[in-house]
Design an enzyme around this catalytic site. Structure first.
Site, PDB file in Angstrom:
ATOM      1  N   GLU A  49     111.051 -40.160 -32.079  1.00 28.42           N
ATOM      2  CA  GLU A  49     111.119 -38.702 -32.821  1.00 28.42           C
ATOM      3  C   GLU A  49     111.565 -38.915 -34.196  1.00 28.42           C
ATOM      4  OE1 GLU A  49     111.176 -38.203 -28.386  1.00 28.42           O
ATOM      5  OE2 GLU A  49     112.610 -39.335 -29.944  1.00 28.42           O
ATOM      6  N   ARG A 182     107.586 -44.520 -20.452  1.00 28.39           N
ATOM      7  CA  ARG A 182     108.291 -45.988 -20.425  1.00 28.39           C
ATOM      8  C   ARG A 182     108.582 -46.124 -18.827  1.00 28.39           C
ATOM      9  NH1 ARG A 182     105.953 -46.001 -24.642  1.00 28.39           N
ATOM     10  NH2 ARG A 182     106.854 -46.196 -26.798  1.00 28.39           N
ATOM     11  N   ALA A 305     103.344 -48.145 -34.341  1.00 27.67           N
ATOM     12  CA  ALA A 305     102.078 -47.389 -34.673  1.00 27.67           C
ATOM     13  C   ALA A 305     101.721 -46.076 -34.040  1.00 27.67           C
ATOM     14  CB  ALA A 305     100.957 -48.246 -34.361  1.00 27.67           C
ATOM     15  N   ASP A 307     103.731 -43.664 -33.229  1.00 27.71           N
ATOM     16  CA  ASP A 307     104.813 -42.627 -33.849  1.00 27.71           C
ATOM     17  C   ASP A 307     104.227 -42.353 -35.198  1.00 27.71           C
ATOM     18  OD1 ASP A 307     106.746 -42.952 -31.724  1.00 27.71           O
ATOM     19  OD2 ASP A 307     107.817 -44.370 -32.731  1.00 27.71           O
TER      20      ASP A 307
END
Length: 393
Positions: A49, A182, A305, A307
């Site tokens: 984030e 994840r 990449a 994000d």
């Protein structure tokens, strides 16, 4: 559940995007190899984030990161480094009892078997975020609120916070949710996929990789993912070398920069503006399906990449560009990160990116982007050595 935080009603200063989640200090290897064999590491910052917030701020938007760090040197470094990108860190809270999370990783691509990550985040300051200690005014003032599934995996309190923030309410900012599955972060493992599916169903804009949808939900192909997620008005399915497919139908857009007022905790409507947000659009309405091919990129490091893609897409969403252009901006922002060693880099200038986005399909397909392509006024690299078709996952 009562709203996060407490305090009297106050006027709103609107951010373009508010990003909530854990940021950590990242240790990058000095050379390829197993963690056991790497002699030294360089310090950087990482966090899905906060990466999005940094990229958006670097692109000229008013971005705020909401998080929680320890009262330690690593926490100091995170706040200073993220602030240096132009991100508003005024809502970051310091925890005197819990440390800032850190992690070490190898140089290998995350998708390969040789990639290793060692997290030291259990019991971190960020894992203590909850509806009780994240003030509503810090989070609900933006035009867009960007969240990810990583936060939901950190603790039950963090999950409760995400459930609160994604609940339908009048004046809710547009909710952007990156699934970011994840498996290693989920306690027990089995509950994670269903939790992420439920959160995604309450978002307005969802980013998900085709590969992670198969791993988490057993879904193969963009159409199957859309069938399982009919609620979001925008569903972005990242398809590796095939590019990205976006399913769109009329629905919420980022609210205007002039917002309403944030009420004290426990109020029925924390932000008064517009109609209820979070109600599913008419699932019977036909989708517009837009597929944008991936770019050819000389990859330096295949990290960050996803994000960056989200940041590029959100940037173009704030500008109210068509879906095709939003997706191309996502690809370009991802290409900027893929051509540097770390998770963050300066994006191309808006004028430079807009010129590339405006190319016809043939010219877009011929682009070859390598290190240095983002430099202002520099034409994109068009070399022909070995390249990779890439797209963030």
């Amino acid at each position: 559940m009562p709203g996060p935080g407490a305090g009297a009603a106050h006027a709103v200063t609107t951010s373009d995007v508010v990003c909530l989640g854990e940021s950590m200090v990242t240790f990058l290897p000095s050379r390829p190899g197993r963690l056991a064999d790497v002699p030294s590491f360089g310090r950087a910052i990482g966090g899905a984030e906060s990466n999005v917030a940094c990229a958006l701020a670097a692109a000229g938007h008013r971005a705020k990161w909401v998080g929680r760090v320890g009262t330690d040197g690593f926490g100091d470094h995170l706040v200073e480094a993220i602030s240096a990108y132009g991100v508003d860190t005024s809502a970051v809270r310091r925890d005197t009892a819990r440390p800032t999370g850190i992690y070490f990783r190898t140089a290998a691509d995350r998708a390969t078997d040789t990639h290793e990550v060692a997290y030291y985040r259990a019991g971190s300051a960020a894992s203590a975020m909850s509806p009780a200690n994240v003030p509503a005014g810090d989070v609900l003032r933006g035009r867009i609120l960007h969240l990810s599934g990583i936060t939901a995996a950190l603790s039950e309190d963090c999950l409760s916070l995400l459930h609160f923030l994604t609940a339908p309410r009048p004046g809710r900012p547009l909710i952007s949710f990156d699934v970011n599955y994840r498996p290693g972060l989920w306690r027990g493992g089995e509950a994670g996929p269903q939790v992420l599916l439920d959160l995604a169903r309450h978002a307005d804009l969802v980013f998900v990789g085709e590969d992670e949808a198969e791993e988490a939900w057993g879904l193969r192909g963009a159409d199957a993912i859309r069938a399982a997620l009919p609620e979001p008005s925008l569903l972005v399915v990242k398809r590796g070398s095939e590019g990205a497919t976006v399913f769109s139908r009329p629905g919420p857009e980022p609210r205007s920069s002039t917002a309403g007022r944030v009420e004290a905790a426990g109020s029925e409507a924390p932000v008064r503006e517009g109609a209820d947000r979070g109600q599913a659009p008419d699932a019977a309405a036909p989708d517009t399906v837009t597929t944008v091919p991936a770019l050819h990129v000389d990859v330096v490091a295949a990290v960050g990449a996803g994000d960056a893609f989200a940041a590029g897409f959100l940037s173009a969403t704030l500008r109210d560009l068509p879906v095709r252009e939003r997706t191309r901006h996502g690809h370009l922002m991802a290409a900027a990160v893929l051509t540097v060693p770390g998770d963050l880099t300066a994006p191309p200038s808006r004028a430079h990116a807009d010129r590339l986005v405006a190319l016809d399909d043939d010219a877009w397909g011929r682009l070859r982007l390598g290190p240095g392509w983002t430099a202002a006024g520099q034409a994109p690299v068009t070399r022909t050595p070995v390249t990779q078709e890439v797209h963030p996952t």
